[in-house]
Design a protein around this motif. Structure first.
Motif, PDB file in Angstrom:
ATOM      1  N   ILE A  60       0.839  -1.204   0.000  1.00  0.00           N
ATOM      2  CA  ILE A  60       0.000   0.000   0.000  1.00  0.00           C
ATOM      3  C   ILE A  60       0.873   1.252   0.000  1.00  0.00           C
ATOM      4  CG2 ILE A  60      -1.640   1.337   1.376  1.00  0.00           C
ATOM      5  CD1 ILE A  60      -2.777  -1.400   2.334  1.00  0.00           C
ATOM      6  N   ALA A  61       1.947   1.248   0.802  1.00  0.00           N
ATOM      7  CA  ALA A  61       2.847   2.404   0.856  1.00  0.00           C
ATOM      8  C   ALA A  61       3.450   2.692  -0.513  1.00  0.00           C
ATOM      9  CB  ALA A  61       3.947   2.173   1.888  1.00  0.00           C
ATOM     10  N   ALA A  62       3.755   1.637  -1.278  1.00  0.00           N
ATOM     11  CA  ALA A  62       4.293   1.820  -2.629  1.00  0.00           C
ATOM     12  C   ALA A  62       3.254   2.453  -3.552  1.00  0.00           C
ATOM     13  CB  ALA A  62       4.751   0.479  -3.200  1.00  0.00           C
ATOM     14  N   GLN A  63       1.985   2.194  -3.269  1.00  0.00           N
ATOM     15  CA  GLN A  63       0.909   2.719  -4.112  1.00  0.00           C
ATOM     16  C   GLN A  63       0.526   4.156  -3.751  1.00  0.00           C
ATOM     17  OE1 GLN A  63      -2.842   0.699  -3.635  1.00  0.00           O
ATOM     18  NE2 GLN A  63      -3.721   1.560  -5.498  1.00  0.00           N
ATOM     19  N   VAL A  64       0.374   4.437  -2.449  1.00  0.00           N
ATOM     20  CA  VAL A  64      -0.164   5.730  -2.029  1.00  0.00           C
ATOM     21  C   VAL A  64       0.829   6.588  -1.257  1.00  0.00           C
ATOM     22  CG1 VAL A  64      -2.506   4.790  -1.919  1.00  0.00           C
ATOM     23  CG2 VAL A  64      -1.127   4.864   0.162  1.00  0.00           C
ATOM     24  N   GLY A  65       1.987   6.032  -0.912  1.00  0.00           N
ATOM     25  CA  GLY A  65       2.959   6.765  -0.107  1.00  0.00           C
ATOM     26  C   GLY A  65       2.858   6.378   1.361  1.00  0.00           C
ATOM     27  N   ALA A  66       3.974   6.470   2.042  1.00  0.00           N
ATOM     28  CA  ALA A  66       4.038   6.033   3.442  1.00  0.00           C
ATOM     29  C   ALA A  66       3.112   6.831   4.348  1.00  0.00           C
ATOM     30  CB  ALA A  66       5.481   6.135   3.943  1.00  0.00           C
ATOM     31  N   SER A  67       2.895   8.113   4.041  1.00  0.00           N
ATOM     32  CA  SER A  67       2.060   8.955   4.896  1.00  0.00           C
ATOM     33  C   SER A  67       0.602   8.514   4.922  1.00  0.00           C
ATOM     34  CB  SER A  67       2.121  10.417   4.428  1.00  0.00           C
ATOM     35  OG  SER A  67       3.434  10.888   4.503  1.00  0.00           O
ATOM     36  N   ILE A 119      -3.913  15.669   5.929  1.00  0.00           N
ATOM     37  CA  ILE A 119      -2.722  16.277   5.345  1.00  0.00           C
ATOM     38  C   ILE A 119      -1.506  15.781   6.108  1.00  0.00           C
ATOM     39  CG2 ILE A 119      -3.889  18.303   4.429  1.00  0.00           C
ATOM     40  CD1 ILE A 119      -2.880  19.888   6.836  1.00  0.00           C
ATOM     41  N   HIS A 120      -0.368  15.863   5.444  1.00  0.00           N
ATOM     42  CA  HIS A 120       0.889  15.422   6.057  1.00  0.00           C
ATOM     43  C   HIS A 120       1.265  16.421   7.134  1.00  0.00           C
ATOM     44  CE1 HIS A 120       4.866  13.764   6.502  1.00  0.00           C
ATOM     45  NE2 HIS A 120       5.407  14.930   6.186  1.00  0.00           N
ATOM     46  N   SER A 176      -1.595  26.655 -13.645  1.00  0.00           N
ATOM     47  CA  SER A 176      -2.946  26.227 -14.025  1.00  0.00           C
ATOM     48  C   SER A 176      -3.581  25.491 -12.848  1.00  0.00           C
ATOM     49  CB  SER A 176      -2.869  25.293 -15.234  1.00  0.00           C
ATOM     50  OG  SER A 176      -2.300  24.053 -14.844  1.00  0.00           O
ATOM     51  N   PRO A 177      -4.911  25.311 -12.864  1.00  0.00           N
ATOM     52  CA  PRO A 177      -5.554  24.550 -11.783  1.00  0.00           C
ATOM     53  C   PRO A 177      -4.975  23.147 -11.612  1.00  0.00           C
ATOM     54  CG  PRO A 177      -7.213  25.740 -13.033  1.00  0.00           C
ATOM     55  CD  PRO A 177      -5.903  25.925 -13.764  1.00  0.00           C
ATOM     56  N   ARG A 178      -4.648  22.475 -12.713  1.00  0.00           N
ATOM     57  CA  ARG A 178      -4.064  21.137 -12.621  1.00  0.00           C
ATOM     58  C   ARG A 178      -2.684  21.195 -11.968  1.00  0.00           C
ATOM     59  NH1 ARG A 178      -3.875  17.174 -17.741  1.00  0.00           N
ATOM     60  NH2 ARG A 178      -6.078  17.092 -17.267  1.00  0.00           N
ATOM     61  N   GLU A 179      -1.904  22.217 -12.331  1.00  0.00           N
ATOM     62  CA  GLU A 179      -0.582  22.380 -11.719  1.00  0.00           C
ATOM     63  C   GLU A 179      -0.705  22.697 -10.229  1.00  0.00           C
ATOM     64  OE1 GLU A 179       2.087  23.964 -15.482  1.00  0.00           O
ATOM     65  OE2 GLU A 179       0.838  25.397 -14.396  1.00  0.00           O
ATOM     66  N   LEU A 180      -1.681  23.531  -9.898  1.00  0.00           N
ATOM     67  CA  LEU A 180      -1.906  23.847  -8.489  1.00  0.00           C
ATOM     68  C   LEU A 180      -2.299  22.602  -7.702  1.00  0.00           C
ATOM     69  CD1 LEU A 180      -3.770  27.277  -8.504  1.00  0.00           C
ATOM     70  CD2 LEU A 180      -1.628  26.757  -7.351  1.00  0.00           C
ATOM     71  N   ALA A 181      -3.138  21.767  -8.313  1.00  0.00           N
ATOM     72  CA  ALA A 181      -3.538  20.523  -7.648  1.00  0.00           C
ATOM     73  C   ALA A 181      -2.318  19.654  -7.375  1.00  0.00           C
ATOM     74  CB  ALA A 181      -4.557  19.765  -8.495  1.00  0.00           C
ATOM     75  N   ALA A 182      -1.402  19.596  -8.338  1.00  0.00           N
ATOM     76  CA  ALA A 182      -0.170  18.816  -8.152  1.00  0.00           C
ATOM     77  C   ALA A 182       0.645  19.371  -6.999  1.00  0.00           C
ATOM     78  CB  ALA A 182       0.651  18.817  -9.443  1.00  0.00           C
ATOM     79  N   TRP A 183       0.744  20.696  -6.909  1.00  0.00           N
ATOM     80  CA  TRP A 183       1.507  21.316  -5.827  1.00  0.00           C
ATOM     81  C   TRP A 183       0.883  21.005  -4.467  1.00  0.00           C
ATOM     82  CZ3 TRP A 183       0.397  25.239  -2.252  1.00  0.00           C
ATOM     83  CH2 TRP A 183       1.509  25.704  -1.525  1.00  0.00           C
ATOM     84  N   VAL A 184      -0.451  21.112  -4.374  1.00  0.00           N
ATOM     85  CA  VAL A 184      -1.134  20.825  -3.107  1.00  0.00           C
ATOM     86  C   VAL A 184      -0.929  19.361  -2.713  1.00  0.00           C
ATOM     87  CG1 VAL A 184      -3.400  20.637  -1.982  1.00  0.00           C
ATOM     88  CG2 VAL A 184      -2.842  22.670  -3.316  1.00  0.00           C
ATOM     89  N   MET A 185      -1.062  18.456  -3.684  1.00  0.00           N
ATOM     90  CA  MET A 185      -0.887  17.034  -3.382  1.00  0.00           C
ATOM     91  C   MET A 185       0.539  16.737  -2.915  1.00  0.00           C
ATOM     92  SD  MET A 185      -3.139  15.473  -6.506  1.00  0.00           S
ATOM     93  CE  MET A 185      -2.930  13.741  -6.099  1.00  0.00           C
ATOM     94  N   PHE A 186       1.511  17.388  -3.542  1.00  0.00           N
ATOM     95  CA  PHE A 186       2.917  17.163  -3.175  1.00  0.00           C
ATOM     96  C   PHE A 186       3.231  17.785  -1.813  1.00  0.00           C
ATOM     97  CE2 PHE A 186       7.392  18.518  -3.215  1.00  0.00           C
ATOM     98  CZ  PHE A 186       8.025  17.322  -3.513  1.00  0.00           C
ATOM     99  N   MET A 233       1.051  19.266   0.589  1.00  0.00           N
ATOM    100  CA  MET A 233       0.173  19.074   1.742  1.00  0.00           C
ATOM    101  C   MET A 233      -0.081  17.601   2.073  1.00  0.00           C
ATOM    102  SD  MET A 233      -0.162  22.157   2.588  1.00  0.00           S
ATOM    103  CE  MET A 233      -1.313  21.943   3.921  1.00  0.00           C
ATOM    104  N   TYR A 234      -0.080  16.750   1.030  1.00  0.00           N
ATOM    105  CA  TYR A 234      -0.393  15.337   1.265  1.00  0.00           C
ATOM    106  C   TYR A 234       0.829  14.423   1.185  1.00  0.00           C
ATOM    107  CZ  TYR A 234      -5.300  16.683   0.755  1.00  0.00           C
ATOM    108  OH  TYR A 234      -6.535  17.265   0.905  1.00  0.00           O
ATOM    109  N   ASP A 235       1.982  14.994   0.840  1.00  0.00           N
ATOM    110  CA  ASP A 235       3.220  14.212   0.779  1.00  0.00           C
ATOM    111  C   ASP A 235       3.109  13.043  -0.204  1.00  0.00           C
ATOM    112  OD1 ASP A 235       5.863  13.678   1.547  1.00  0.00           O
ATOM    113  OD2 ASP A 235       5.228  12.219   3.047  1.00  0.00           O
TER     114      ASP A 235
END
Length: 201
Positions: free
Chosen positions: A40-47, A116-117, A142-152, A154-156
């Motif tokens: 699961i960690a490999a799929q979604v990340g350790a956090s 969030i992380h 762009s909104p898609r780029e912003l979503a990527a930044w938030v995911m990286f 805030m969610y690690d």
């Protein structure tokens, strides 16, 4: 890492409402919990692995309680884990996109076990800082780029996983994160963010 045994608060350890055969399968899967957690960690990340594993175990318990034993418990549970991981990432993506659209939506959803992380600062401070940074980044990304930044941020979540969720490439996600970081490190932006108590001294 959260508490990978958090499902036991609800289900007991082991669950007492399963048939003897179902309980054997539950214990068989539990014996391989570390292996599933790694997958699961490999799929979604350790956090996020603990949260996804807890959801998968709750679903597995529900199936065993309602339907009894399955033919191949380990592969059946692996499928549950995979599906829960996909659902978890999709829910995070939706939360990130909603947050960017209105700025008032919470980045966390306790019902779906989405958090969030957390670093040294409190969750509220992190969310507040993200909101302030978004005001700066909205003009550049762009909104898609912003979503990527938030995911990286805030969610690690790693760039490869973000790329799959946002239907782009890991290289594009890395470029987005770099652009966002460069923008936020601009001296003029830093001055403004310090005024908002975001940037470090």
């Amino acid at each position: 890492m959260r508490n990978r045994r958090s499902h036991q608060k609800v289900l007991g350890a082991p669950p007492t409402d399963l048939s003897p055969d179902a309980l054997k399968q539950w214990q068989q899967v539990q014996g391989s919990a570390v292996s599933y957690h790694r997958r699961i960690a490999a799929q979604v990340g350790a956090s996020h692995a603990d949260d996804v594993l807890a959801k998968a175990l709750a679903k597995w318990h529900g199936h065993l309680r309602r339907n009894g034993p399955v033919k191949e418990p380990r592969s059946y549970f692996a499928t549950i884990c995979n599906n829960e991981g996909k659902d978890h990432l999709a829910a995070i993506t939706r939360l990130a996109e909603q947050y960017i659209e209105d700025g008032d939506t919470s980045l966390e959803d306790e019902a779906q076990r989405i958090h969030i992380h957390k670093s040294d600062t409190a969750a509220v401070e992190n969310a507040d800082q993200a909101a302030r940074a978004l005001k700066v980044l909205k003009a550049e990304l762009s909104p898609r780029e912003l979503a990527a930044w938030v995911m990286f941020k805030m969610y690690d979540i790693d760039c490869v996983t973000i790329a799959k969720q946002t239907q782009t490439t890991p290289a594009a996600v890395r470029q987005t994160i770099k652009r966002a970081r460069d923008k936020l490190e601009n001296p003029l932006v830093q001055k403004k963010l310090r005024a908002w108590e975001l940037a470090p001294e």
